[in-house]
Scaffold this motif. Structure first.
Motif, PDB file in Angstrom:
ATOM      1  N   TYR A   1      20.756 -14.298  16.127  1.00 52.40           N
ATOM      2  CA  TYR A   1      19.695 -15.304  16.051  1.00 52.40           C
ATOM      3  C   TYR A   1      20.229 -16.591  15.425  1.00 52.40           C
ATOM      4  O   TYR A   1      20.104 -17.676  15.979  1.00 52.40           O
ATOM      5  CB  TYR A   1      18.566 -14.708  15.200  1.00 52.40           C
ATOM      6  CG  TYR A   1      17.345 -15.569  14.989  1.00 52.40           C
ATOM      7  CD1 TYR A   1      16.233 -15.409  15.806  1.00 52.40           C
ATOM      8  CD2 TYR A   1      17.273 -16.472  13.935  1.00 52.40           C
ATOM      9  CE1 TYR A   1      15.080 -16.149  15.587  1.00 52.40           C
ATOM     10  CE2 TYR A   1      16.130 -17.226  13.711  1.00 52.40           C
ATOM     11  CZ  TYR A   1      15.031 -17.056  14.539  1.00 52.40           C
ATOM     12  OH  TYR A   1      13.897 -17.792  14.329  1.00 52.40           O
TER      13      TYR A   1
ATOM     14  N   CYS B   1      10.409 -17.154  21.967  1.00 52.22           N
ATOM     15  CA  CYS B   1       9.557 -16.402  21.048  1.00 52.22           C
ATOM     16  C   CYS B   1       8.304 -17.230  20.752  1.00 52.22           C
ATOM     17  O   CYS B   1       8.379 -18.421  20.466  1.00 52.22           O
ATOM     18  CB  CYS B   1      10.328 -16.126  19.765  1.00 52.22           C
ATOM     19  SG  CYS B   1       9.342 -15.438  18.428  1.00 52.22           S
TER      20      CYS B   1
ATOM     21  N   CYS C   1       8.519 -18.223  16.653  1.00 59.20           N
ATOM     22  CA  CYS C   1       9.493 -19.181  16.124  1.00 59.20           C
ATOM     23  C   CYS C   1      10.071 -20.099  17.196  1.00 59.20           C
ATOM     24  O   CYS C   1      10.730 -21.082  16.876  1.00 59.20           O
ATOM     25  CB  CYS C   1      10.623 -18.441  15.414  1.00 59.20           C
ATOM     26  SG  CYS C   1      11.682 -17.533  16.540  1.00 59.20           S
TER      27      CYS C   1
ATOM     28  N   CYS D   1      10.612 -12.408  19.218  1.00 53.95           N
ATOM     29  CA  CYS D   1      12.038 -12.123  19.067  1.00 53.95           C
ATOM     30  C   CYS D   1      12.251 -11.040  18.009  1.00 53.95           C
ATOM     31  O   CYS D   1      11.366 -10.757  17.203  1.00 53.95           O
ATOM     32  CB  CYS D   1      12.803 -13.392  18.720  1.00 53.95           C
ATOM     33  SG  CYS D   1      12.624 -13.922  17.019  1.00 53.95           S
TER      34      CYS D   1
ATOM     35  N   CYS E   1      11.620 -12.143  14.300  1.00 52.64           N
ATOM     36  CA  CYS E   1      10.195 -12.269  13.945  1.00 52.64           C
ATOM     37  C   CYS E   1       9.538 -10.893  13.849  1.00 52.64           C
ATOM     38  O   CYS E   1       8.685 -10.665  12.997  1.00 52.64           O
ATOM     39  CB  CYS E   1       9.474 -13.134  14.965  1.00 52.64           C
ATOM     40  SG  CYS E   1       9.882 -14.888  14.760  1.00 52.64           S
TER      41      CYS E   1
HETATM   42 ZN   LIG Z   1      10.919 -15.473  16.725  1.00 58.41          ZN
END
Ligand SMILES: [Zn+2]
Ligand SMILES: [Zn+2]
Length: 302
Positions: free
Chosen positions: A138, A270, A273, A284, A287
C-alpha cells in the motif's frame, strides 16, 4: 582457474561454473543489464522510486540501478519504509541512508505506521507477515505516486520469484504467476512495477555486496518471513545442488507454460481511502485491517 577469463584464480561457484571475483561481479552486472534491456524495464526520462529495506537484495538493486542511471537517462528516488519494529527498524533505516549517501543519492524515510495509525502485529486471521506485506504494498505504491514516480522498483530476486511461482502453482493460482513478470504495467492509481533482480539470485546479491565491502542489514526481520516461502527456498537450494541453474529454468519454464500478462486490466479504487484495490467490494486490505467493522458499516450506506 576461472572459467570466464581463464587467467585468475576461481573463488566462487556460481550458476554451474567456477569464477574469479572480478568475473563474478561482472556476470551479475551483465545479467542485471540484460534483464533491464530485454524487458524494457526503463525508458529515458523515467523517475523510478526504489523500495529499499536495507537487506542484501534491495541494497544490491540500489547499487546496480545507480550504475545505469546516467547512461539510461533515468532519475532514481530511493525510499525506505520504517515499520517501527524497534531496534531492527532503526538499524535498517541507518544502513539504507548510509548506502544511498555513499552513492550520492537522497533517500526518503517514510513511516507508514504513523500515517496509517496501525501497528505491525497479528490481526484476526492475518499473520504478522501478511499484515506487514499489505501495509508495505500500500505505502510503496502511494509514496511512488505522490512523488511523481512513473515506476516502482522492488528487490525481488530469482529465489523470491521461483518460490512464489511454486507456491502459487501448488495452490493452482495461475493468475498470480502470470502477473509476476519483470514488469507489471500499472493503470489508474497503480504505479508500474519493475523487478530488475528477476534473474539474480540471493547468493549473488550477498556476494556482490560482500566482495565490494558494501554494508547491508544482516539481521532477519524479528517476525521472520512467511515460513512457507523460507521452506520453499530450501527446496530450490537442494534442487540447485542436483541440477545447477534449476531456479532460472523453473521460472523460465513456468513463464512459458503458464504465460505472462504484464498488463493490468482495470484498477478499482478503495471507497474509504481512494487507493487502488482489487477487492470487488472496493475496500482495500489496509482499510479493512484498520476498521474491521468497515465492511458492515459501508454496505449499509450503499
Ligand atoms: Zn483503503
Ligand atoms: Zn575470471
Amino acid at each position: 582457474m576461472c572459467r570466464e577469463c581463464k587467467v585468475r584464480e576461481a573463488k566462487l561457484f556460481s550458476r554451474g561454473s567456477w569464477l574469479c571475483e572480478d568475473c563474478f561481479l561482472y556476470s551479475v552486472e551483465r545479467r542485471f543489464r540484460k534483464t533491464v534491456r530485454k524487458y524494457r524495464l526503463v525508458r529515458e526520462g523515467d523517475k523510478i522510486a526504489l523500495a529499499i529495506s536495507g537487506g542484501k537484495d534491495s541494497i544490491s538493486m540500489l547499487v546496480l540501478m545507480s550504475k545505469i542511471a546516467d547512461e539510461m537517462g533515468i532519475q532514481l528516488a530511493p525510499f525506505h519504509l520504517n515499520l517501527d519494529m524497534g531496534e531492527y527498524s532503526e538499524k535498517a533505516e541507518k544502513i539504507s541512508l548510509k548506502v544511498a549517501k555513499s552513492l550520492g543519492l537522497h533517500l526518503e524515510v517514510v513511516r507508514p505506521t504513523e500515517e496509517l495509525e496501525v501497528k505491525i502485529r497479528r490481526m484476526g486471521r492475518r499473520s504478522v507477515c501478511s499484515v506487514c506485506g499489505a501495509i508495505k504494498r500500500y505505502s510503496m505504491n502511494k509514496f511512488s505516486r505522490e512523488i511523481g514516480a512513473n515506476k516502482l522498483a522492488t528487490g525481488h530476486t530469482l529465489d523470491d520469484i521461483a518460490s512464489i511461482f511454486l507456491l502459487n502453482f501448488l495452490n493452482r493460482n495461475y493468475d498470480y504467476i502470470r502477473k509476476m513478470a519483470p514488469i507489471s504495467y500499472g493503470a489508474g492509481k497503480m504505479v508500474t512495477r519493475i523487478r530488475p533482480l528477476y534473474y539474480i539470485t540471493e547468493f549473488e546479491t550477498k556476494k556482490y555486496l560482500e566482495l565490494q565491502n558494501i554494508a547491508y542489514l544482516k539481521e532477519k526481520c524479528p517476525h521472520s518471513e512467511g515460513a512457507k516461502t523460507i521452506e520453499l527456498k530450501k527446496v530450490f537450494e537442494n534442487l540447485e545442488e542436483l541440477v545447477p541453474g534449476s531456479k532460472a529454468s523453473f521460472v523460465r519454464s513456468m513463464r512459458r507454460v503458464i504465460g505472462y500478462e504484464p498488463e493490468v486490466a482495470e484498477v478499482l479504487e478503495c471507497r474509504i481511502c481512494g487507493e487502488p484495490t482489487s477487492s470487488k467490494d472496493r475496500i482495500c486490505s489496509v482499510c479493512r485491517m484498520r476498521r474491521p467493522q468497515s465492511r458492515s458499516v459501508s454496505s449499509q450506506s450503499d
